[in-house]
Design a protein around this motif. Sequence first.
Motif, PDB file in Angstrom:
ATOM      1  N   ASP A  87       0.854  -1.193   0.000  1.00 55.40           N
ATOM      2  CA  ASP A  87       0.000   0.000   0.000  1.00 55.40           C
ATOM      3  C   ASP A  87       0.890   1.243   0.000  1.00 55.40           C
ATOM      4  N   PHE A  88       0.279   2.409  -0.012  1.00 57.51           N
ATOM      5  CA  PHE A  88       1.050   3.648  -0.138  1.00 57.51           C
ATOM      6  C   PHE A  88       1.821   4.012   1.135  1.00 57.51           C
ATOM      7  N   GLY A  89       1.713   3.184   2.143  1.00 60.16           N
ATOM      8  CA  GLY A  89       2.450   3.453   3.370  1.00 60.16           C
ATOM      9  C   GLY A  89       3.768   2.700   3.460  1.00 60.16           C
ATOM     10  N   ARG A  90       4.151   1.984   2.399  1.00 55.27           N
ATOM     11  CA  ARG A  90       5.293   1.085   2.518  1.00 55.27           C
ATOM     12  C   ARG A  90       6.592   1.780   2.951  1.00 55.27           C
ATOM     13  N   PHE A  91       6.935   2.898   2.313  1.00 59.65           N
ATOM     14  CA  PHE A  91       8.177   3.590   2.689  1.00 59.65           C
ATOM     15  C   PHE A  91       8.183   3.896   4.188  1.00 59.65           C
ATOM     16  N   TRP A  92       7.045   4.401   4.644  1.00 55.99           N
ATOM     17  CA  TRP A  92       6.982   4.891   6.024  1.00 55.99           C
ATOM     18  C   TRP A  92       6.972   3.722   6.998  1.00 55.99           C
ATOM     19  N   GLU A  93       6.370   2.627   6.562  1.00 58.52           N
ATOM     20  CA  GLU A  93       6.379   1.420   7.382  1.00 58.52           C
ATOM     21  C   GLU A  93       7.813   0.897   7.549  1.00 58.52           C
ATOM     22  N   VAL A  94       8.569   0.920   6.441  1.00 60.78           N
ATOM     23  CA  VAL A  94       9.945   0.412   6.494  1.00 60.78           C
ATOM     24  C   VAL A  94      10.822   1.326   7.365  1.00 60.78           C
ATOM     25  N   ILE A  95      10.604   2.619   7.298  1.00 61.47           N
ATOM     26  CA  ILE A  95      11.369   3.552   8.140  1.00 61.47           C
ATOM     27  C   ILE A  95      11.131   3.212   9.611  1.00 61.47           C
ATOM     28  N   ASP A  96       9.869   2.986   9.938  1.00 65.24           N
ATOM     29  CA  ASP A  96       9.516   2.642  11.314  1.00 65.24           C
ATOM     30  C   ASP A  96      10.108   1.287  11.705  1.00 65.24           C
ATOM     31  N   LYS A  97       9.950   0.312  10.825  1.00 67.94           N
ATOM     32  CA  LYS A  97      10.398  -1.052  11.118  1.00 67.94           C
ATOM     33  C   LYS A  97      11.899  -1.115  11.413  1.00 67.94           C
ATOM     34  N   HIS A  98      12.713  -0.444  10.596  1.00 72.96           N
ATOM     35  CA  HIS A  98      14.169  -0.534  10.776  1.00 72.96           C
ATOM     36  C   HIS A  98      14.750   0.681  11.487  1.00 72.96           C
ATOM     37  N   LYS A  99      13.886   1.560  11.957  1.00 76.27           N
ATOM     38  CA  LYS A  99      14.321   2.775  12.664  1.00 76.27           C
ATOM     39  C   LYS A  99      15.354   3.536  11.838  1.00 76.27           C
ATOM     40  N   VAL A 100      14.947   3.836  10.620  1.00 72.47           N
ATOM     41  CA  VAL A 100      15.823   4.516   9.667  1.00 72.47           C
ATOM     42  C   VAL A 100      16.097   5.941  10.151  1.00 72.47           C
ATOM     43  N   THR A 101      17.368   6.347  10.052  1.00 68.83           N
ATOM     44  CA  THR A 101      17.758   7.681  10.516  1.00 68.83           C
ATOM     45  C   THR A 101      17.969   8.665   9.361  1.00 68.83           C
ATOM     46  N   GLN A 102      18.435   8.138   8.199  1.00 63.91           N
ATOM     47  CA  GLN A 102      18.576   8.991   7.025  1.00 63.91           C
ATOM     48  C   GLN A 102      17.786   8.345   5.894  1.00 63.91           C
ATOM     49  N   PHE A 103      16.984   9.151   5.241  1.00 60.32           N
ATOM     50  CA  PHE A 103      16.131   8.632   4.173  1.00 60.32           C
ATOM     51  C   PHE A 103      16.351   9.485   2.935  1.00 60.32           C
ATOM     52  N   TYR A 104      16.658   8.808   1.806  1.00 64.67           N
ATOM     53  CA  TYR A 104      17.068   9.528   0.586  1.00 64.67           C
ATOM     54  C   TYR A 104      16.242   9.010  -0.573  1.00 64.67           C
ATOM     55  N   THR A 105      15.453   9.871  -1.198  1.00 68.47           N
ATOM     56  CA  THR A 105      14.585   9.414  -2.278  1.00 68.47           C
ATOM     57  C   THR A 105      14.498  10.473  -3.380  1.00 68.47           C
TER      58      THR A 105
END
Length: 635
Positions: A324-342
């Motif tokens: 679904d359209f939440g995938r990026f944000w779900e993955v950030i939460d899941k792996h506790k991403v600190t830097q996100f580059y898109t």
Amino acid sequence: MSYYQVKNFEEYFKHYNKSIREPRKFWDKIADENFTWYQQWDKVLEFDMQEADFKWFSGAKVNIVKNCIDRHLAKRGNKTAIIFEPNNPDEEAQHITYTQLYERVSKMANVLREQGIKKGDRVCIYLPMIPELAVVVLACARIGAIHSVVFAGFSASAVAARIIDCGCKMVITSDGGYRGNKTIDLKGIVDEALKTCPTVEKVLVAKRTNADIKMQEGRDQWLQPLLDEAVANNVAEIMDAEDPLFILYTSGSTGKPKGMLHTTAGYMVYTAYTFKNIFAYEENDVYWCTADIGWITGHSYILYGPLLNGATTVIFEGIPSYPDFGRFWEVIDKHKVTQFYTAPTAIRSLAKEDWKWVDKHDLTSLKVIGSVGEPINEEAWHWYNDHVGKKKSPIVDTWWQTETGGIMISPLPFVTPTKPTYATLPLPGIQPVLMDELRNEIEGNQVVGSLCIKFPWPGMARTIWGDHQRFKETYFSAYPGKYFTGDGALRDEVGYYRITGRVDDVVIVSGHNLGTAPIEDAINEHPSVAESAIVGFPHDVKGNALYGFIILKEAGAWRNQDNLVKEINEHISSHIGPIAKLDKIQFVSGLPKTRSGKIMRRILRKIAEGDFSNFGDTSTLLNPEIVEEIKNGKV
Ligand code: 7RM
């Protein structure tokens, strides 16, 4: 480790000025303090701009993969190097430590050598975003083979053209790949491509989808059994500083793709330095770049830059809209991403959706968010800043190119105050200039011109594979003594740069020189508009007129189109001027885009002109079907 990390804006200017006064000293120190070398360099830099001849760190001996992996083992052996997040969220993520990465790359390197691959051989890598892709790239670099990664979504003819151009001896692919709810038959595409590629002797096949594929006797082998037999350590090849590291094809607007060649030491120094500074990377951060490794952003900022810094880097196999359209944000939460580059294209497509998809996930781990690939329009910038960065994580709008190897103009987080749509300031060591039509450098601020770089930097491409003449002509002849980027830019009152797009995209209307990006920005501000692209077409009176291709948001699709056309033009009129009003507006459901999200304006120009005959090479389009729709809807 020291990369001249600056703590505040004042210090930035101090370091910047020093880096310009004494560039060799600047790079010498960075190279000296942050890497392990078999042998030091004799000279930091020798160059001849006219001949497009550049040598960085000549005399030095080094292996980039030893710097990416081996030297971290003592301190970071059990640290996660790569987090693999599969396409399907129900499949378990993998955490690969530096020690495990060492073993996997060593085995792969041994397999490649056993299969006859030697230093200098070209290997075509056509793999989906799975750990094997990283492992194969690094294994090539470890043994000095030149990797040519081809995005696993390109057609057979695009693959064949790239294999033939650099004479690859081997192809490494998989039985298939996953993308959202689709699978792609990569091996079938390779089989088709290889009908016209006589130089390829061997094909190694990784397993991913278990698709039923054909294996050609004597040519094709499954990778896993070979890896099972291989030993888990490997002596790296000792490389000269200027030995080729990889070729990466960039399509360019016309002509055949250019195989940009990057070499070992300069690329290593530059990607490591830029990664550390631009993402303000700290030891326990989890960094995620959503690009594909088949693109320069993936080479420099999924693999080399992060691994050179001993970082944890996420490799994501899927797409932003699956499941679904939440995938990026779900993955950030899941792996506790600190830097996100898109990329802006991903940001815009997600901004079209309800922001509940973002707001239902916890993004508090984020510290820095980045953008790359195109100018980011004002609306998308604010959406990204508000909903993803929550106005606390700075946006690094990073301008660079396949040719530059790494980021050139970008804010430094917590140092450079950001400004929507501005890539802001050059990194220390980088000397951008704006040029006018008479080829003079434009001094001062509040000016517009062609963006050039007037001094070499270590990450720059060294040539186009097999065609140095084209390299010289494309980049070093328009403005003698300078590297010409092909982009236009403006410099604001404080010296911040804003990239306005490719200079070929400029349209002259009634003698006025109009950049397309600011007009598109104005259009995109209309509440019903999701995205737009404008091109020029010949006009009896004005010379050229503007044709707009506009994607509406869901809400806009219900509006009366005549009213929308009027409103959009009124908006352009009041924000830019009546000169920039569109003569024609066509509402479309999508725009022809390359995989990295860049609009293929060449196709739109042809359609606007009413010439449907020859669209050139469209094999790298992500959505070729859209061309038909746009043709049929021409106004
Ligand atoms: C990294 C990459 C290069 C072209 C470049 C620009 C455009 C890239 C930005 C940007 C405005 C940015 N390599 N571009 N980044 N324009 N702002 N932050 O994209 O070789 O594929 O493309 O992309 O036109 O020349 S690339």
